[in-house]
Scaffold this active site. Structure first.
Site: not given
Ligand SMILES: NC(=O)C1=CN([C@@H]2O[C@H](COP(=O)(O)OP(=O)(O)OC[C@H]3O[C@@H](n4cnc5c(N)ncnc54)[C@H](O)[C@@H]3O)[C@@H](O)[C@H]2O)C=CC1
Ligand SMILES: O=C(O)CCC(=O)C(=O)O
Length: 395
Positions: A66, A89, A101, A184, A215, A343
């Protein structure tokens, strides 16, 4: 610390506490398959640009593997570490999946929409025969979103016929699930509630610092705000802001929705982004990059609770320092599992050809998060007793 070294170190420690056979430990650390592909695309100005894409399939013992990440720091070790985390996870969440991933080393903010589309389609062409409904199901992670999933689905379907269940986190009109966009962040908030309840506390009245406003961070901030939590500082790649009286999260979401940049929001004071993680608060939520809490800043962290909404935000050195300070850390493989859990609900809906109401999605998510908390809590207690640790992993 290198992310793969860090996640593997954590795994080894857990394996030893569990008394896992050394051969099984080794086998669980070696990924099932690593894929590295060249993605060359024409740019809008007619020039050619080459990128490297990765897919690491870590383990499929419990079901299909996944997330796909677009970020300049993506490399094989990072993708390996994230794939490994997905295996643990999905097991913690108790959903019938393994772990994988993908990633492309690129700065998505510097590419136009049409360049991103071409890059995603070329990447899909290179990996289409290695993903599939029952083998490996990509989803959004950092730098990717529902649009990215729509391009993957369309490209994949050219080879294999219309297959909505091959990706999750896709647009609702293409078979996406209601509630996946928020899942999330919502799961992070359910996890935070479960943890705080153990200490007789609730979100209402506590102060929060949130790093990342994409997100995960924006949904977590919104839901914390709705529950009466006070977000006193927030930051993203553009900078950081603070307001001791609490930042107006709906207003900042509106500002960003209108194309504004977080650091230009007028309802809070600018602060040094390096100070964000050590800012005074009850609960710290890193929702951006990995390894942000390390031996340099861990001694200065003031939060009492850290909710690992990002993947591997705390490196093992920081883990040790923070635990000794009595900081309670809720690990990523539980705290951010809400995304992959919904998901899974999306995949189930696609296979059944049926759509759930959003209320059902959110209720089921809450059930899964509560149940995983209970199981993990029991396991942590058991391991603490078995190891004779003075400090429980729960603080
Ligand atoms: N989108 C999802 O469903 C999931 C995401 N995650 C994890 O959550 C974290 C965030 O993912 P998303 O919100 O999806 O990504 P995204 O791309 O939507 O947002 C990332 C955020 O991090 C900020 N960012 C980037 N570099 C930075 C820095 N140097 N200092 C401070 N902020 C910074 C960006 O400006 C943005 O606000 C990642 O570690 C991801 O692996 C974990 C599980 C699921
Ligand atoms: O929704 C998914 O399948 C993966 C989400 C994800 O990227 C994570 O949990 O790190």
């Amino acid at each position: 610390m290198n992310s793969l070294v860090a996640t593997s170190r954590n795994f080894r420690q857990a394996a030893r506490l569990l008394g896992l056979d050394a051969k099984l430990e080794k086998s669980l650390l070696i990924p099932f398959r690593e894929i590295k592909v060249e993605c060359t695309i024409p740019m809008d100005d007619g020039s050619l640009a080459s990128f490297v894409g990765f897919r690491v399939q870590h383990d499929n013992a419990r079901g299909p593997m996944k997330g796909i990440r677009y970020h300049p720091e993506v490399d094989l070790d990072e993708v390996n570490a994230l794939a490994q985390l997905m295996t643990w996870k999905t097991a913690v969440a108790d959903i019938p999946y393994g772990g994988a991933k993908g990633g492309i080393g690129c700065a998505p903010g510097e590419l136009t929409k049409s360049e991103l589309e071409r890059l995603t389609r070329v990447f899909t062409q290179k990996i289409h025969d290695l993903i599939g409904i029952h083998t490996d199901v990509p989803a959004p992670d950092m730098g990717t979103n529902a649009q990215t999933m729509a391009w993957i689905l369309d490209e994949y379907s050219k080879f294999h016929g219309h297959s909505p269940a091959v990706v999750t986190g896709k647009p609702i009109d293409l078979g996406g699930s209601l509630g996946r966009d928020a899942a999330t962040g919502r799961g992070v908030v359910f996890a935070t509630e479960a943890l705080l309840a153990e200490y007789g506390k609730s979100i209402s009245g506590l102060t929060f610092v949130i790093q990342g406003f994409g997100n995960v961070g924006s949904w977590a901030a919104q839901l914390v705000h709705e529950r009466g939590g006070k977000v006193v500082a927030i930051g993203d790649a553009s900078g950081a802001l603070r307001n001791p009286n609490g930042i107006d999260i709906p207003a900042i979401i509106k500002h960003k929705g209108a194309g504004g940049v977080l650091k230009d929001f007028k309802g809070a004071d600018a602060m040094d982004a390096k100070e964000l993680l050590v800012h005074e608060c009850d609960v710290l939520m890193p929702c951006a990059l990995g390894g942000v809490l390390n031996r340099e800043n861990a001694p200065d962290v003031k939060a009492k609770y850290i909710i690992e909404a990002a993947n591997h935000p705390t490196d093992p050195d920081a883990d040790e320092i923070l635990s000794k300070k009595g900081v309670v850390i809720l690990p990523d493989i539980y705290a951010n599992a809400g995304g992959v859990t919904v998901s899974y609900f999306e995949w189930v809906q696609n296979i059944q050809g049926f759509m759930w109401e959003e209320e059902k999605v959110n209720n089921e998510l809450q059930k899964y998060m509560r149940s995983a908390f209970k199981t993990s809590r029991g396991c942590a207690e058991h391991m603490t007793a078995a190891s004779g640790w003075e400090l429980s992993p729960w603080g």
